[in-house]
Each structure stands twice: as structure tokens, then as C-alpha cells.
Design a protein around this motif. Structure first.
Motif, PDB file in Angstrom:
ATOM      1  N   TYR A  77       0.859  -1.186   0.000  1.00 49.30           N
ATOM      2  CA  TYR A  77       0.000   0.000   0.000  1.00 49.30           C
ATOM      3  C   TYR A  77       0.890   1.229   0.000  1.00 49.30           C
ATOM      4  N   ARG A  78       0.523   2.206  -0.826  1.00 47.93           N
ATOM      5  CA  ARG A  78       1.309   3.436  -0.924  1.00 47.93           C
ATOM      6  C   ARG A  78       0.355   4.604  -1.129  1.00 47.93           C
ATOM      7  N   GLN A  79       0.650   5.737  -0.483  1.00 47.56           N
ATOM      8  CA  GLN A  79      -0.110   6.959  -0.741  1.00 47.56           C
ATOM      9  C   GLN A  79       0.843   8.141  -0.816  1.00 47.56           C
ATOM     10  N   GLN A  80       0.501   9.103  -1.679  1.00 48.70           N
ATOM     11  CA  GLN A  80       1.352  10.263  -1.903  1.00 48.70           C
ATOM     12  C   GLN A  80       0.545  11.351  -2.601  1.00 48.70           C
ATOM     13  N   ARG A  81       1.021  12.573  -2.508  1.00 46.82           N
ATOM     14  CA  ARG A  81       0.400  13.657  -3.263  1.00 46.82           C
ATOM     15  C   ARG A  81       0.752  13.505  -4.734  1.00 46.82           C
ATOM     16  N   ALA A  82      -0.182  13.854  -5.615  1.00 46.25           N
ATOM     17  CA  ALA A  82       0.055  13.756  -7.049  1.00 46.25           C
ATOM     18  C   ALA A  82       0.943  14.910  -7.505  1.00 46.25           C
ATOM     19  N   ASP A  83       1.746  14.657  -8.505  1.00 44.21           N
ATOM     20  CA  ASP A  83       2.613  15.686  -9.068  1.00 44.21           C
ATOM     21  C   ASP A  83       1.791  16.592  -9.973  1.00 44.21           C
ATOM     22  N   TYR A  84       2.034  17.902  -9.887  1.00 44.03           N
ATOM     23  CA  TYR A  84       1.270  18.837 -10.712  1.00 44.03           C
ATOM     24  C   TYR A  84       1.579  18.696 -12.196  1.00 44.03           C
ATOM     25  N   ASN A  95      -4.512  16.502  -4.891  1.00 46.59           N
ATOM     26  CA  ASN A  95      -4.973  15.145  -5.135  1.00 46.59           C
ATOM     27  C   ASN A  95      -4.086  14.174  -4.374  1.00 46.59           C
ATOM     28  N   LEU A  96      -4.678  13.439  -3.456  1.00 44.56           N
ATOM     29  CA  LEU A  96      -3.957  12.406  -2.728  1.00 44.56           C
ATOM     30  C   LEU A  96      -4.210  11.075  -3.424  1.00 44.56           C
TER      31      LEU A  96
END
Length: 385
Positions: free
Chosen positions: A122-129, A138-139
Motif C-alpha cells: 500500500y502506498r499513498q502520496q500527493r500527485a505531481d502537478y 490530489n492524494l
């Protein structure tokens, strides 16, 4: 991607010859804890067109902690890994997000050479613009589980793999939510004097429920890996791609795909690596369908001393997008991305390391929309306990 490892090279652990994968596995046993701190300066955090707008710069502070645990159970073993970090934007504080990266897997051995490797992550991160193309947050959350099977040995052996992958986004970007199933099966052949060949078939079904479409990728491939000499390694994957979509506007693609990497240590203390690839990117915030991506990378890593190393790299990438404008209005059909970077690492002790990484990035599109360029500089420190 299918990866096959020949038995040509061996490591000595406790006086017992072992393949390279076993050497790495033994190093992962026990409990390891690593703390890190990254200071990242980005002079264009919103990826705006710096020829038109004034970009905003910011300093991102990311403390992190990573724990790994490995334990043998007879011939088998389990490996656990978890990393938590927090991206703290000093000025644009609304961009601050928690990072999570976890994985669990097991190696189950039976017979003389057979191995089953179930895994979940499982991985979560902010999206790159660069892919958002708009100043909003966007998470992204990525969940994956599956298993690989192989009985690699000299001569013929079977391989198989299954993965179930889920990508979830914020409500505004739910068009990119995707559920994918990947099936792969093939036959490998290993001969130490030649290397390892694997012929395989792979099927990927990717559903985007919000858009009501499904993309399908059929791959017929051949993978080859060999140490050409003690100083040179080649890893090549060639496949025929047959891509289709439920949406007639998205269309289809038939053509050759590849990933080829050649590395050499012919010059003392210098490792040179060249890589080229053509793949289908089926999980993109840009394309409502899929993207055909062709990339090239050259890299040089130089060991200045036993404690200090430096590297230079350059990347070129071109993407052609297949999407349905009726599902999501879109004004870009293709883009080109370039990255030039340098890395300097210094090991201060057995437990403490410093890294300085600088990168210049540049994007150009076929319609001159959503173009940007900028520079990132990262100073990182890690401490192993």
C-alpha cells in the motif's frame, strides 16, 4: 514486468554458495530502522508555464522513518517493510501531505528450485502537478497484491504471475480511479554460458468504473538476461503489444514494445548504464485512455572513494495520449519530457549518509499548453539504527 535472474554468479555466505537473490535475502533478516530527513527546494511547485506565468518556489521538508523486518522460517522467509514520511511545504502549506509506503511478502520454497512469492503493498502520496495540470490537490492511493511463481534452474522451467492493483484519487480526479488485473505465464530456459531466456504471454485488464470503460493489453514477449562478461550486463525485454479499449474514441494500438538496459564497468570505478523503453502507461492522470511512452536514459556512476560517489544522468521521454474527449475534454495529444541531474553521496560512518541531488526538468506539449520547466535540489540525510 517479468524479471529472471541467472545462476551464473554466486555469493559466499557461511561457506555455502548461493545465488545473488539469497545473498540479498540474508542481508534483510532481522529488524532494521532508518530515519531520514530531506530538504527539497523546487522553483516551480505548481508546474506552471514559466514563459507565461511567474512560478512559485518552495522548500519542502520531509522527515521519514523506515522499518524493515525479515525472518527465516525453515527454507522460507517473510519480509516486512514500512515507511512513513510527511512532506511539509514551508510556504504552500495546503500541499503538505503524509507519505505512506508499506509492503509485505514471503518466499515459499519447495522442490529443488521452485519458489512462490506472495506479496501485498500500500502506498499513498500527493500527485505531481505535472500530471494534474491545475492548482488543486490530489492524494493518490495505490494498493496491490499478487504472487509470482518460478522453478528457475538450468534447462527449461515454468514462470507465472498474478497481480491485482487499485488506484484511487480524490473525488475531483475520480476519472483516473482504476482497477487492474494482470496475468502472466511463460516458459524460461537457463544456460549459464548463454544466460536466461523467457517466452511469455501477459494480459492486463484495467477498468475505470467512473468513465465506464475498460482497457486491455495483450503482450507476447521474450525476456533475455545475461552477463556478457564480468564487466558487462544486458537485460532485454521485447514484446508485441495489442492494446484495445471499450471506447472507440480511445482506439487501439498494435506495435512493438521493449525495455533494454546495458551496463558496463569496463572503466575502473565507473559504471555506465544506457536504457531505452517503449511501454503502455495505462494509469495516468492525463490520459482518459492510455499513453504510448518511449524513453531513453543514460547514466554514469563514479566511485570517487570508498566513502564518496557521484552520478550524472539524462532522460528523454515522449508520450502519445489516446483518450476520449467526450469523457474528459483534453487539449494535449502528446508531450516530451527531459530531465538532467547529478547526485553526490557521502558516507560519513557505517550508519550516517548524506546525499545531494540536483535535477532540471522540462516539458513541452504538441499544443503549447501545460508546458513547464524548473529545477529541484534535494539535500538528504539518513541514519541507520
Amino acid at each position: 514486468m517479468l524479471v529472471a535472474t541467472p545462476f551464473a554468479a554466486h555469493a559466499q555466505e557461511d561457506g555455502i554458495p548461493r545465488p545473488p537473490s539469497d545473498s540479498k535475502r540474508l542481508a534483510d533478516y532481522g529488524f532494521h530502522l532508518t530515519a531520514g530527513l530531506d530538504l527539497l527546494y523546487d522553483d516551480n511547485v505548481y508546474r506552471v508555464d514559466d514563459a507565461v506565468d511567474d512560478p512559485k518556489s518552495d522548500l519542502i521538508v520531509t522527515p521519514s522513518i523506515e522499518a524493515t523486518f525479515g525472518r527465516p522460517i525453515g527454507r522460507h522467509d517473510i519480509l516486512l517493510r514500512g515507511k512513513l514520511g510527511y512532506d511539509r511545504f514551508i510556504s504552500e502549506q495546503q500541499r503538505s501531505k503524509l507519505r505512506v509506503d508499506t509492503e509485505a511478502k514471503a518466499n515459499i520454497r519447495f522442490g529443488a528450485t521452485c519458489l512462490v512469492t506472495p506479496r501485498a503493498s500500500y502506498r499513498q502520496q500527493r500527485a505531481d502537478y505535472g500530471d494534474l495540470n491545475t492548482a488543486t490537490e490530489n492524494l493518490q492511493r495505490f494498493t496491490s497484491f499478487g504472487a509470482k511463481f518460478t522453478c528457475e534452474r538450468p534447462g527449461l522451467f515454468p514462470v507465472a504471475e498474478y497481480n491485482h492493483d487499485l488506484t484511487r484519487n480524490a473525488d475531483r480526479f475520480d476519472y483516473a480511479d482504476q482497477t487492474s488485473d494482470t496475468f502472466m505465464g511463460g516458459v524460461g530456459y537457463n544456460k549459464p554460458s548463454l544466460g536466461t531466456f523467457t517466452a511469455y504471454y501477459e494480459r492486463v485488464n484495467s477498468k475505470r468504473d467512473t468513465l465506464g470503460i475498460e482497457n486491455r493489453i495483450n503482450s507476447y514477449g521474450l525476456h533475455f538476461e545475461r552477463a556478457v562478461s564480468p564487466l558487462t550486463q544486458i537485460d532485454a525485454d521485447l514484446r508485441w503489444l495489442d492494446v484495445s479499449s471499450d471506447s472507440a474514441a480511445v482506439g487501439s494500438y498494435d506495435g512493438l514494445g521493449w525495455k533494454v538496459s546495458l551496463s558496463s564497468n569496463a572503466i575502473s570505478r565507473l559504471k555506465l548504464t544506457a536504457t531505452t523503453a517503449r511501454v503502455i502507461t495505462n494509469d495516468s492522470l492525463i490520459a482518459a485512455g492510455f499513453a504510448i511512452e518511449t524513453s531513453y536514459r543514460v547514466q554514469g556512476d563514479f566511485a570517487i572513494s570508498e566513502l564518496t560517489s557521484a552520478g550524472l544522468y539524462a532522460e528523454w521521454e515522449k508520450r502519445t495520449f489516446r483518450q476520449d474527449a467526450a469523457l474528459r475534454p483534453f487539449t494535449i495529444n502528446s508531450d516530451r519530457n527531459q530531465r538532467l541531474g547529478a547526485v553526490l553521496s557521502r558516507k560519513l560512518s557505517d550508519r550516517f549518509m548524506l546525499t545531494l541531488d540536483g535535477q532540471h526538468y522540462r516539458r513541452r506539449t504538441d499544443t503549447d499548453i501545460s508546458q513547464f520547466s524548473g529545477t529541484q535540489v534535494t539535500l538528504g540525510a539518513t541514519m541507520t539504527f
